[in-house]
Design a protein around this motif. Structure first.
Motif, PDB file in Angstrom:
ATOM      1  N   GLU A 259       0.750  -1.498  -0.122  1.00  0.00           N
ATOM      2  CA  GLU A 259      -0.043  -0.010  -0.388  1.00  0.00           C
ATOM      3  C   GLU A 259       1.159   1.629   0.332  1.00  0.00           C
ATOM      4  OE1 GLU A 259      -3.220  -0.471   2.668  1.00  0.00           O
ATOM      5  OE2 GLU A 259      -3.137  -2.374   2.688  1.00  0.00           O
ATOM      6  N   ARG A 260       0.258   2.319  -0.351  1.00  0.00           N
ATOM      7  CA  ARG A 260       0.883   3.685  -0.682  1.00  0.00           C
ATOM      8  C   ARG A 260       1.306   4.112   0.648  1.00  0.00           C
ATOM      9  NH1 ARG A 260      -0.791   8.033  -5.508  1.00  0.00           N
ATOM     10  NH2 ARG A 260       1.213   9.691  -4.866  1.00  0.00           N
ATOM     11  N   SER A 261       0.542   4.105   1.718  1.00  0.00           N
ATOM     12  CA  SER A 261       0.379   4.548   3.045  1.00  0.00           C
ATOM     13  C   SER A 261       0.946   3.727   3.834  1.00  0.00           C
ATOM     14  CB  SER A 261      -0.436   4.729   3.867  1.00  0.00           C
ATOM     15  OG  SER A 261      -1.661   3.921   4.023  1.00  0.00           O
ATOM     16  N   GLN A 262       1.853   2.610   3.408  1.00  0.00           N
ATOM     17  CA  GLN A 262       3.041   2.166   4.117  1.00  0.00           C
ATOM     18  C   GLN A 262       4.267   2.340   3.778  1.00  0.00           C
ATOM     19  OE1 GLN A 262       1.388  -1.424   4.482  1.00  0.00           O
ATOM     20  NE2 GLN A 262      -0.989  -1.122   5.797  1.00  0.00           N
ATOM     21  N   PHE A 263       5.099   2.305   4.870  1.00  0.00           N
ATOM     22  CA  PHE A 263       6.718   3.185   3.777  1.00  0.00           C
ATOM     23  C   PHE A 263       7.104   0.985   3.243  1.00  0.00           C
ATOM     24  CE2 PHE A 263      11.406   2.002   4.560  1.00  0.00           C
ATOM     25  CZ  PHE A 263      11.301   2.758   4.020  1.00  0.00           C
ATOM     26  N   ILE A 264       7.751   1.392   1.847  1.00  0.00           N
ATOM     27  CA  ILE A 264       8.664   0.354   1.285  1.00  0.00           C
ATOM     28  C   ILE A 264       9.880   0.888   1.410  1.00  0.00           C
ATOM     29  CG2 ILE A 264       7.087   1.109  -0.589  1.00  0.00           C
ATOM     30  CD1 ILE A 264       7.910  -2.270  -1.237  1.00  0.00           C
ATOM     31  N   ASP A 265      10.511  -0.179   1.525  1.00  0.00           N
ATOM     32  CA  ASP A 265      12.240   0.128   1.064  1.00  0.00           C
ATOM     33  C   ASP A 265      11.796   0.456  -0.158  1.00  0.00           C
ATOM     34  OD1 ASP A 265      14.785  -0.448   0.928  1.00  0.00           O
ATOM     35  OD2 ASP A 265      15.218   0.572   3.135  1.00  0.00           O
ATOM     36  N   ASN A 266      13.244   1.375  -0.407  1.00  0.00           N
ATOM     37  CA  ASN A 266      12.932   1.320  -2.480  1.00  0.00           C
ATOM     38  C   ASN A 266      14.240   0.105  -2.439  1.00  0.00           C
ATOM     39  OD1 ASN A 266      14.746   2.159  -3.765  1.00  0.00           O
ATOM     40  ND2 ASN A 266      13.163   3.344  -4.553  1.00  0.00           N
ATOM     41  N   GLN A 267      15.230  -0.597  -1.353  1.00  0.00           N
ATOM     42  CA  GLN A 267      15.771  -1.670  -2.528  1.00  0.00           C
ATOM     43  C   GLN A 267      14.808  -2.634  -2.734  1.00  0.00           C
ATOM     44  OE1 GLN A 267      18.840  -1.630  -3.014  1.00  0.00           O
ATOM     45  NE2 GLN A 267      18.595   0.334  -2.348  1.00  0.00           N
ATOM     46  N   LEU A 268      13.715  -2.515  -2.202  1.00  0.00           N
ATOM     47  CA  LEU A 268      13.014  -3.886  -1.715  1.00  0.00           C
ATOM     48  C   LEU A 268      11.956  -3.782  -3.517  1.00  0.00           C
ATOM     49  CD1 LEU A 268      11.460  -6.124  -1.176  1.00  0.00           C
ATOM     50  CD2 LEU A 268       9.721  -5.285  -0.268  1.00  0.00           C
ATOM     51  N   ILE A 269      11.940  -2.337  -3.565  1.00  0.00           N
ATOM     52  CA  ILE A 269      11.495  -3.066  -5.367  1.00  0.00           C
ATOM     53  C   ILE A 269      12.034  -2.548  -5.837  1.00  0.00           C
ATOM     54  CG2 ILE A 269      10.306  -0.536  -6.074  1.00  0.00           C
ATOM     55  CD1 ILE A 269       9.295   1.108  -4.001  1.00  0.00           C
ATOM     56  N   LEU A 270      13.118  -2.290  -5.771  1.00  0.00           N
ATOM     57  CA  LEU A 270      14.504  -2.888  -6.637  1.00  0.00           C
ATOM     58  C   LEU A 270      15.362  -4.049  -7.003  1.00  0.00           C
ATOM     59  CD1 LEU A 270      17.204   0.029  -6.000  1.00  0.00           C
ATOM     60  CD2 LEU A 270      15.902  -0.182  -8.119  1.00  0.00           C
ATOM     61  N   GLU A 271      14.742  -5.108  -5.720  1.00  0.00           N
ATOM     62  CA  GLU A 271      14.419  -6.151  -6.397  1.00  0.00           C
ATOM     63  C   GLU A 271      13.542  -6.398  -6.748  1.00  0.00           C
ATOM     64  OE1 GLU A 271      15.371  -8.573  -2.335  1.00  0.00           O
ATOM     65  OE2 GLU A 271      16.122  -7.496  -1.803  1.00  0.00           O
ATOM     66  N   TYR A 272      12.545  -5.871  -7.140  1.00  0.00           N
ATOM     67  CA  TYR A 272      11.262  -6.915  -7.059  1.00  0.00           C
ATOM     68  C   TYR A 272      11.575  -6.230  -8.712  1.00  0.00           C
ATOM     69  CZ  TYR A 272       7.773  -7.343  -3.514  1.00  0.00           C
ATOM     70  OH  TYR A 272       7.267  -8.343  -2.267  1.00  0.00           O
ATOM     71  N   MET A 273      11.944  -5.253  -9.171  1.00  0.00           N
ATOM     72  CA  MET A 273      12.782  -4.946 -10.368  1.00  0.00           C
ATOM     73  C   MET A 273      13.608  -5.593 -11.320  1.00  0.00           C
ATOM     74  SD  MET A 273      12.669  -0.395  -9.704  1.00  0.00           S
ATOM     75  CE  MET A 273      11.026   0.361  -9.791  1.00  0.00           C
ATOM     76  N   GLY A 274      14.437  -6.172 -10.086  1.00  0.00           N
ATOM     77  CA  GLY A 274      15.527  -6.791 -11.155  1.00  0.00           C
ATOM     78  C   GLY A 274      14.812  -8.807 -10.934  1.00  0.00           C
ATOM     79  N   LYS A 275      13.997  -8.817 -10.810  1.00  0.00           N
ATOM     80  CA  LYS A 275      13.483 -10.297 -10.822  1.00  0.00           C
ATOM     81  C   LYS A 275      11.698 -10.354 -11.972  1.00  0.00           C
ATOM     82  CE  LYS A 275      11.021 -10.944  -6.659  1.00  0.00           C
ATOM     83  NZ  LYS A 275      11.290 -11.519  -5.385  1.00  0.00           N
ATOM     84  N   SER A 276      11.346  -8.560 -12.398  1.00  0.00           N
ATOM     85  CA  SER A 276      10.146  -9.185 -13.293  1.00  0.00           C
ATOM     86  C   SER A 276      10.473  -8.669 -14.272  1.00  0.00           C
ATOM     87  CB  SER A 276       9.725  -7.529 -11.890  1.00  0.00           C
ATOM     88  OG  SER A 276      10.268  -6.572 -13.177  1.00  0.00           O
ATOM     89  N   CYS A 277       8.953  -9.298 -14.810  1.00  0.00           N
ATOM     90  CA  CYS A 277       9.581  -9.735 -16.479  1.00  0.00           C
ATOM     91  C   CYS A 277       8.923  -8.155 -17.023  1.00  0.00           C
ATOM     92  CB  CYS A 277       8.740 -10.763 -16.606  1.00  0.00           C
ATOM     93  SG  CYS A 277       6.745 -11.019 -16.336  1.00  0.00           S
ATOM     94  N   ILE A 278       8.106  -7.791 -16.354  1.00  0.00           N
ATOM     95  CA  ILE A 278       7.166  -6.512 -17.523  1.00  0.00           C
ATOM     96  C   ILE A 278       6.936  -5.727 -16.145  1.00  0.00           C
ATOM     97  CG2 ILE A 278       6.455  -7.116 -19.182  1.00  0.00           C
ATOM     98  CD1 ILE A 278       4.113  -6.256 -18.234  1.00  0.00           C
ATOM     99  N   HIS A 279       7.981  -4.185 -16.013  1.00  0.00           N
ATOM    100  CA  HIS A 279       7.502  -3.619 -14.963  1.00  0.00           C
ATOM    101  C   HIS A 279       5.940  -2.162 -16.417  1.00  0.00           C
ATOM    102  CE1 HIS A 279       7.590   0.778 -12.993  1.00  0.00           C
ATOM    103  NE2 HIS A 279       7.873  -0.022 -12.763  1.00  0.00           N
ATOM    104  N   ILE A 280       4.978  -2.087 -15.899  1.00  0.00           N
ATOM    105  CA  ILE A 280       3.988  -1.311 -15.677  1.00  0.00           C
ATOM    106  C   ILE A 280       3.447  -0.128 -15.153  1.00  0.00           C
ATOM    107  CG2 ILE A 280       1.665  -1.286 -17.057  1.00  0.00           C
ATOM    108  CD1 ILE A 280       1.101  -4.348 -16.905  1.00  0.00           C
ATOM    109  N   ALA A 281       3.132   1.195 -15.748  1.00  0.00           N
ATOM    110  CA  ALA A 281       3.174   2.869 -15.074  1.00  0.00           C
ATOM    111  C   ALA A 281       2.150   3.703 -15.843  1.00  0.00           C
ATOM    112  CB  ALA A 281       4.916   2.746 -14.601  1.00  0.00           C
ATOM    113  N   ASN A 282       1.269   3.866 -15.242  1.00  0.00           N
ATOM    114  CA  ASN A 282       0.495   4.082 -16.289  1.00  0.00           C
ATOM    115  C   ASN A 282      -0.248   5.389 -15.452  1.00  0.00           C
ATOM    116  OD1 ASN A 282      -1.200   4.791 -18.680  1.00  0.00           O
ATOM    117  ND2 ASN A 282      -2.985   3.917 -17.548  1.00  0.00           N
TER     118      ASN A 282
END
Length: 384
Positions: A259-282
């Motif tokens: 959730e946007r209202s809860q803190f998520i470490d940027n390093q975790l997002i980068l890890e997700y990006m490193g194993k995701s086949c696609i990243h969608i932002a709209n």
């Protein structure tokens, strides 16, 4: 040299200002919103906080939550005037440079003070700052007045420099830089193309962000396309959660929501990006999205909206990513998702290209001396 930064508390601002940590300059941060405690990650910066309230009275938080109209009445009496506090701050510090990040929230509130001095003013345009200023409640006259006082401009994309020129900016353009000052990537987190089974979605759905349209597009996909796929949505607004809970198809998929209202470490997002086949932002408006740059750096294939042509500055459609022409057209978005998931070779070529491209043009280590030089060159110009 004394540098006074004016900005909201923001992850990208903290990353930018940390580029100056070893520069030897005295750096100050005027928190324009006075939100929250001092920020530990920039603890070397002199942080000007706690200035807004005359008195932090008892039960203030409870009144704000349960009686917002009463709270608003009290705040009119209890809040100090931003201009007065900032003018005193400038007088006490006597900065050599003032640098504000974003116009509406940080620039316009200090404009009257800056108009009464000759201190060099740098303005960094962020996100929708220039492209969407009228929809954000800023009129053209205010923009032109602000640019009349602005000495130096930094943008996060070429598009916004052109918009700025069309709205009266005719001073020194310092160049295009990512809003966070550059990326520092952990290569060990970048997975091989065959080991990526995650669909990563930016969850902003606030009228500008259009994440629900992406979910509606996913609903149109055949089940076989989504087999064995994990869907991760980060920075998700409440409308995203509600849509998933009310969707017969999405409820049974393997979906993780941060959730946007809860803190998520940027390093975790980068890890997700490193194993995701696609990243969608709209979205219907944005600057050069830092999330897009990070996704490309981590090898995730980008499917990205393109407001005002900003994303096409770094994405060539059908080569190193896919551009969403209409962020409200779920059929188009669904077609692009299907195309990307089915074309492994396209994603592999894009991953190889994008990782190298971002490392060449947005590498934090390469950009840091350039950013430090920005301030030093301005100081030299002032002396001369």
């Amino acid at each position: 040299m004394k540098i006074l930064m004016v900005a909201i508390p923001n992850h990208h601002f903290f990353q930018w200002v940390n580029q100056l940590k070893e520069s030897g300059h005295d750096v100050y941060w005027f928190d324009i919103t006075d939100g929250g405690p001092e920020v530990e990650r920039i603890n070397w910066v002199t942080q000007i906080k706690g200035w807004k309230l005359k008195q932090d009275y008892i039960f203030r938080s409870s009144i704000k939550k349960h009686a917002p109209k009463l709270y608003a009445f009290f705040q009119k009496i209890n809040e100090r005037d931003t201009s007065q506090v900032f003018e005193k701050t400038v007088g006490d510090i006597k900065p050599d440079i003032v640098h504000c990040f974003e116009m509406k929230l940080s620039g316009l509130p200090i404009l009257d003070v800056m108009e009464r001095n000759t201190i060099p003013l740098i303005y960094s345009s962020w996100g929708s700052d220039m492209f969407y200023f009228e929809e954000m409640g800023v009129i053209k006259k205010q923009v032109q007045q602000f640019f009349k006082r602005t000495n130096y401009l930094i943008t996060d994309c070429k598009r916004d420099y052109n918009i700025s020129k069309n709205n009266g900016f005719n001073s020194t353009f310092l160049g295009v830089y990512p809003g966070n000052g550059g990326l520092k990537i952990n290569d060990s987190k970048i997975k091989d193309i065959n080991k990526r089974n995650c669909i990563l979605i930016k969850g902003y759905d606030d009228g500008v962000g259009q994440a629900v349209k992406v979910l509606q597009a996913i609903e149109l996909l055949q089940d076989t396309i989504l087999n064995n796929k994990q869907i991760v949505i980060y920075s998700a607004d409440e409308s995203v959660l509600n849509f998933i809970n009310n969707s017969t198809k999405l409820k049974v998929l393997n979906i993780t929501v941060h959730e946007r209202s809860q803190f998520i470490d940027n390093q975790l997002i980068l890890e997700y990006m490193g194993k995701s086949c696609i990243h969608i932002a709209n979205s219907i408006s944005d600057g050069m999205p830092n999330a897009l740059l990070e996704a490309m750096a981590m090898g995730s294939f980008p499917i990205q909206s393109n407001p005002g042509g900003v994303s096409e500055e770094i994405i060539t459609h059908h080569q190193n990513g896919l551009l969403i022409n209409d962020p409200l057209d779920i059929n188009e978005i669904s077609r692009l998702i299907k195309l990307a998931l089915n074309d492994l070779e396209l994603r592999k070529k894009a991953q190889d290209f994008n990782v190298k491209f971002i490392n060449k043009h947005y590498n934090r280590g390469i950009l840091q001396p350039q950013i430090v030089n920005i301030y030093e060159n301005i100081a030299k110009t002032k002396i001369n």
